[in-house]
Design a protein around this motif. Structure first.
Motif, short mmCIF file in Angstrom:
data_model
loop_
_atom_site.label_atom_id
_atom_site.label_comp_id
_atom_site.label_asym_id
_atom_site.label_seq_id
_atom_site.Cartn_x
_atom_site.Cartn_y
_atom_site.Cartn_z
N THR A 1 -3.63 -4.33 -4.94
CA THR A 1 -2.60 -5.06 -4.18
C THR A 1 -3.09 -6.46 -3.83
O THR A 1 -2.28 -7.39 -3.76
N THR A 2 -4.38 -6.61 -3.61
CA THR A 2 -4.92 -7.93 -3.23
C THR A 2 -4.86 -8.88 -4.43
O THR A 2 -4.45 -10.04 -4.30
N MET A 3 -5.25 -8.40 -5.61
CA MET A 3 -5.15 -9.21 -6.82
C MET A 3 -3.69 -9.61 -7.06
O MET A 3 -3.39 -10.77 -7.37
N LEU B 1 -6.92 0.61 -11.35
CA LEU B 1 -5.94 0.61 -10.26
C LEU B 1 -5.25 -0.76 -10.21
O LEU B 1 -5.90 -1.78 -10.40
N TYR C 1 -13.57 10.09 -5.39
CA TYR C 1 -14.32 8.83 -5.50
C TYR C 1 -15.82 9.07 -5.58
O TYR C 1 -16.60 8.14 -5.38
N GLY D 1 -8.53 -5.07 -0.50
CA GLY D 1 -7.76 -5.29 0.72
C GLY D 1 -8.61 -5.55 1.95
O GLY D 1 -8.32 -6.46 2.73
N ARG E 1 2.15 1.85 -3.48
CA ARG E 1 1.13 2.41 -4.39
C ARG E 1 0.81 3.86 -4.02
O ARG E 1 0.60 4.70 -4.90
N LYS F 1 -4.82 6.21 -7.00
CA LYS F 1 -5.94 6.05 -6.06
C LYS F 1 -6.24 7.42 -5.46
O LYS F 1 -5.76 7.78 -4.39
N GLU G 1 -12.99 -2.53 -13.61
CA GLU G 1 -12.79 -2.87 -12.20
C GLU G 1 -14.08 -2.57 -11.45
O GLU G 1 -15.03 -2.02 -12.01
N GLY G 2 -14.11 -2.90 -10.16
CA GLY G 2 -15.20 -2.44 -9.31
C GLY G 2 -14.87 -1.04 -8.82
O GLY G 2 -13.73 -0.59 -8.93
N PRO G 3 -15.86 -0.32 -8.26
CA PRO G 3 -15.58 1.03 -7.74
C PRO G 3 -14.55 1.03 -6.61
O PRO G 3 -13.89 2.03 -6.37
N THR G 4 -14.44 -0.10 -5.88
CA THR G 4 -13.43 -0.20 -4.83
C THR G 4 -12.76 -1.58 -4.85
O THR G 4 -12.33 -2.08 -3.81
N SER G 5 -12.66 -2.20 -6.02
CA SER G 5 -12.14 -3.57 -6.06
C SER G 5 -11.63 -3.93 -7.46
O SER G 5 -11.91 -3.23 -8.43
N THR G 6 -10.91 -5.03 -7.53
CA THR G 6 -10.40 -5.56 -8.79
C THR G 6 -11.25 -6.76 -9.20
O THR G 6 -11.64 -7.57 -8.35
N HIS H 1 0.83 -1.21 0.00
CA HIS H 1 0.00 0.00 0.00
C HIS H 1 0.86 1.26 0.00
O HIS H 1 0.54 2.23 -0.68
N1 PLP Z 1 -9.78 -0.70 -7.78
C1 PLP Z 1 -10.27 0.37 -7.12
C2 PLP Z 1 -10.89 1.49 -7.89
C3 PLP Z 1 -10.17 0.44 -5.72
O1 PLP Z 1 -10.63 1.52 -5.05
C4 PLP Z 1 -9.59 -0.65 -5.01
C5 PLP Z 1 -9.51 -0.63 -3.55
O2 PLP Z 1 -8.66 -0.06 -2.98
C6 PLP Z 1 -9.11 -1.73 -5.74
C7 PLP Z 1 -9.22 -1.73 -7.13
C8 PLP Z 1 -8.48 -2.91 -5.04
O3 PLP Z 1 -7.24 -2.55 -4.49
P1 PLP Z 1 -6.63 -3.28 -3.22
O4 PLP Z 1 -6.68 -4.74 -3.52
O5 PLP Z 1 -5.24 -2.78 -3.16
O6 PLP Z 1 -7.48 -2.92 -2.05
#
Ligand code: PLP
Length: 282
Positions: free
Chosen positions: A215-217, A212, A159, A252, A58, A155, A188-193, A55
């Motif tokens: 990091t989890t992916m 983005l 948002y 994450g 990034r 990031k 992607e998702g709004p807060t996820s991959t 994190h």
């Molecule tokens: N894509 C977006 C737009 C995000 O906001 C996030 C969450 O932080 C992710 C992907 C997944 O990132 P991470 O796995 O680092 O939480």
């Protein structure tokens, strides 16, 4: 579950703590007025942040994309250490790091760390899975790679569109969103991959679409490769998700949330979610 929330800020080279309801930025902060800043959400588990390094890397990249003055790793680690001190090991937390342009014009940036328990809804979605809808972002998949002003891959604190997409999903009776490009390519998702499994291969969309780098992916794919499970970066479509053996939105704090319904169509996970969670937990 505790409802404790913690705040620490970096000012003049040292850590200050603040009460959660105490003001810590001025009304003129450009992070507040313009969303001009970057952030990270870091999982706290067992009283520590096992994935902090990724994190912070990034966050530094996002800050560079926005030409923000990054206070550096020492400051971030000191802030995280401050909010974590005495945090109960049995309570999972979400630690948010914020860096804004402050008052601008060469003034000091605003540098904050917050910590709060992971919400019950996030824990529910992690175990029970989610219904997702696909929504178009309206941008061609190849556009953001040539348009640095759109800040693809950073990031940022801007948002509002991501949150509006989630609210739109809620009005449709869904929990989450898979954003697509103008031509219908997966983003992607709004807060996820987005991750999907087809024929034993884990797939995720390419970063040159401006998404983005999750990091989890990245952790999941590294561990899958070590465990002999092939991975691929694939420019997929919504049809690929419908055909897939399993689909997850990974991030994450929530981890790998299995998509049990996509655009109103129920789908399974072929029993693969347990393996994905096990890989992420290693
Ligand atoms: N894509 C977006 C737009 C995000 O906001 C996030 C969450 O932080 C992710 C992907 C997944 O990132 P991470 O796995 O680092 O939480």
């Amino acid at each position: 579950m505790i409802d404790e929330r913690r705040v620490a800020l970096w000012r003049d080279g040292e850590v200050l703590t603040a009460k959660p309801d105490e003001p810590v930025v001025t009304a003129f902060d450009l992070g507040l007025g313009r969303g001009d800043g970057v952030f990270e959400s870091v999982l706290v588990v067992g009283g520590s942040t096992p994935h902090l390094d990724a994190h912070l890397a990034r966050l530094a990249r996002s800050a560079a994309v926005l030409s923000l003055a990054d206070p550096g790793e020492r400051a971030w680690r000191a802030l995280v250490g401050s909010v974590l001190a005495g945090w109960p090991a049995e309570v999972e937390g979400a630690c948010r790091l914020f860096l804004t342009r402050g008052l601008g014009e060469g003034s000091a940036p605003t540098v904050l760390a917050l910590l709060a328990p992971v919400t019950g809804e996030v824990l529910r979605q992690r175990t029970e899975g989610i219904a997702a809808v696909t929504l178009s972002l309206g941008v061609p998949a190849g556009f953001r790679a040539q348009a640095p002003w759109l800040l693809g891959g950073a990031k940022t604190l801007s948002y509002a569109v991501n949150m509006a997409a989630l609210r739109h999903a809620h009005t449709l009776g869904a929990d989450d969103v898979v954003l697509t490009s103008l031509e219908g390519r997966l983003l992607e998702g709004p807060t996820s991959t987005v991750v999907w499994s087809t024929g034993g291969v884990l797939h995720t969309p390419p970063l040159d679409t401006g998404i983005l780098a999750g990091t989890t992916m990245q952790r999941l794919f590294a561990r899958a490769a070590q465990a002999g499970r092939p991975t691929a970066v694939t420019p997929g479509t919504v049809a690929d998700l419908h055909r897939a053996d399993a689909v997850w939105l990974v991030s994450g704090i929530r981890g790998a949330a299995a998509v049990h319904t996509l655009d109103g169509v129920r789908r399974g996970d072929a029993g693969l979610s347990a393996e994905v969670r096990e890989l992420l937990a290693r």
